[in-house]
Write a protein that holds these residues in place. Structure first.
Motif, PDB file in Angstrom:
ATOM      1  N   LEU A 140       2.310   2.814  -7.330  1.00 14.15           N
ATOM      2  CA  LEU A 140       3.071   2.098  -6.305  1.00 14.15           C
ATOM      3  C   LEU A 140       2.131   1.302  -5.407  1.00 14.15           C
ATOM      4  CD1 LEU A 140       5.761   1.455  -4.977  1.00 14.15           C
ATOM      5  CD2 LEU A 140       5.529   3.536  -3.604  1.00 14.15           C
ATOM      6  N   MET A 147       6.409   5.427 -10.555  1.00 13.69           N
ATOM      7  CA  MET A 147       5.994   5.105  -9.191  1.00 13.69           C
ATOM      8  C   MET A 147       6.504   6.120  -8.168  1.00 13.69           C
ATOM      9  SD  MET A 147       6.355   0.969  -8.875  1.00 13.69           S
ATOM     10  CE  MET A 147       5.511  -0.133 -10.012  1.00 13.69           C
ATOM     11  N   TYR A 188       1.464  -1.969  -7.002  1.00 13.59           N
ATOM     12  CA  TYR A 188       2.604  -2.877  -6.852  1.00 13.59           C
ATOM     13  C   TYR A 188       2.619  -3.496  -5.456  1.00 13.59           C
ATOM     14  CZ  TYR A 188       7.440  -4.524  -6.684  1.00 13.59           C
ATOM     15  OH  TYR A 188       8.563  -5.313  -6.547  1.00 13.59           O
TER      16      TYR A 188
END
Length: 454
Positions: free
Chosen positions: A383, A376, A386
């Protein structure tokens, strides 16, 4: 040993694979129901005007009964045959203390307890209390109390053991072994919450630290693997940048856990109302223990002067794990699209993601999480994914597009920095490094070339 060939080798491989599969089990992790009995009347949990009340609730309010009950029924419909349920607290709504009392709070916990027992007969529920389950909210005492006793009685079918019942009556913590042989340690981290005024000047509220160390030491000696659950997690909550636990308690808790990373398979928490994970490093800064914060069932978003929380959808979580080691293998994250469910007058609990597919992970061990965190740092799309899941798909691209360089640094530093000073230093370092790179002549030329190629 000579290699086994032919049909015998094939059978051996099938036997090994079959044995491995046989060791896989599932459990539900649910948290933060925040059932508001006043949703259809005074709407005491709501943080803003709600012109039209949806039957499953509103992003500004806590859960009406229809949402609470529907979430439990959805769990049973999706997978009823689970090894156990982990329930990490906060069943009572965000309502001012003047409208609450001990009996009211206990009744709220009772109706949800009864609903879980009815939907999952015979399934053990390893339950912990949340800060809003207490009256007055947050103020957990360190002495015997009627609410400790009453809650222990409510969950006696699940706790069972007389010694652990006594521990719960002392401070709402206990330990128990699953039928599969894993040790559950259910903690009351509300005792360490910055809002608990009764424990501010204490070093070991209710003796829980000493008890935890004793249990972990014995578990290690007995060769057991441990799962830890509690309501409030240690570390720094992001993107809010808040350390929920008081500094001295957070540090002591983290230091103690680091001594036993070899036997703690995973830790499970609630409270954040958001989907996230962290990685507790060993003292040598190598991968130690994975930590998972499940998103809430309530869609409630906070509102304070000048700031409000992001919208987030109601969620329930199914965890796949290895029954022998306790290692988490996969998370099947389900959610209700609140807007669509209210619009259609019918719930639509669907899969948001599986970690195995979304992040390309074969398991959720500390090493695997360490690997994806490192990815990430350089893979923006990973990312972004997420961050999208953090609010349980409630804000779509808005959340990601609104996350600038500092916001991304906050998420990245939050994964592994468990104390606020270290976290702040990490964020400052990442933001400073990014600014330095962007201001360099080489970076300027690269950006200019990129612009010309667009």
């Amino acid at each position: 040993m000579a290699a086994v060939r032919g049909w015998q080798g094939t059978l051996l491989i099938l036997f090994i694979v079959g044995a491995s599969k046989a060791n896989e089990g599932f459990f539900w992790h649910i948290t933060d129901h925040h059932y508001d009995t006043t949703y259809w009347s005074e709407m005491r949990s709501c943080n803003d005007e709600v012109p039209v009340r949806g039957i499953y609730g509103d992003y500004w309010c806590d859960s009406p009964w229809r949402l609470v009950n529907d979430s439990i029924n959805a769990m049973a419909d999706i997978k009823k045959n689970v090894d156990f349920i982990m329930w990490t607290g906060d069943t009572v709504a965000h309502i001012k203390d003047k409208y609450l009392n001990e009996s009211f709070n206990l009744e709220i916990m009772k109706v949800v307890t009864d609903a879980l027992k009815a939907a999952f007969p015979g399934v053990k529920v390893y339950a912990t209390m949340g800060n809003h389950d207490w009256y007055p909210s947050d103020q957990f005492p360190v002495i015997s109390h009627s609410l400790y006793n009453a809650t222990a009685d409510l969950w006696e079918d699940w706790i069972g053991d007389a010694e652990q019942m006594a521990n719960f009556r002392k401070g709402a913590f206990y330990t128990i072994k699953t039928p599969q042989g894993l040790r559950i340690i259910a903690l009351n981290t509300n005792l360490y919450y910055t809002s608990d005024k009764l424990t501010t000047d204490l070093t070991d509220p209710a003796g829980q630290f000493a008890w935890l160390e004793k249990v972990l030491k014995k578990a290690k000696g007995d060769g057991e693997k441990v799962l830890i659950s509690a309501h409030i997690p240690p570390g720094v909550h992001v993107p809010g940048n808040v350390q929920w636990l008081a500094k001295n308690f957070n540090t002591r808790f983290i230091d103690l856990l680091r001594q036993y990373t070899d036997i703690i398979a995973a830790m499970y928490f609630g409270h954040d109302h958001a989907d996230g994970f962290k990685l507790l490093h060993k003292n040598g800064r190598t991968p130690g223990v994975p930590m998972f914060m499940a998103p809430s069932i309530t869609p409630w978003r906070y509102k304070i002067p000048g700031k409000s929380g992001d919208s987030h959808n109601p969620a329930i979580r199914l965890v796949k794990y290895n029954r022998d080691s306790g290692m988490p293998l996969d998370i099947h994250q389900y959610y209700m699209d609140l807007t669509e469910s209210n619009k259609n007058n019918a719930s639509n609990w669907t899969i948001a993601y599986k970690t195995s597919e979304a992040f390309g992970l074969s398991d959720l061990s500390a090493d695997s999480l360490n690997g994806v965190i490192k990815k990430m740092e350089t893979d923006k799309s990973l990312l972004d994914k997420y961050i999208m899941y953090n609010t349980v798909l409630a804000n779509g691209e808005t959340t990601v597009n609104g996350c600038n360089q500092k916001c991304r640094a906050i998420f990245l530093c939050g994964f592994t920095h468990m104390e606020k000073p270290s976290f702040d230093s990490c964020v400052d370092s990442r933001v400073g490094a990014a600014a330095e790179i962007c201001s360099s002549p080489i970076a300027f030329i690269a950006l200019a070339l990129l612009y010309l190629l667009m």
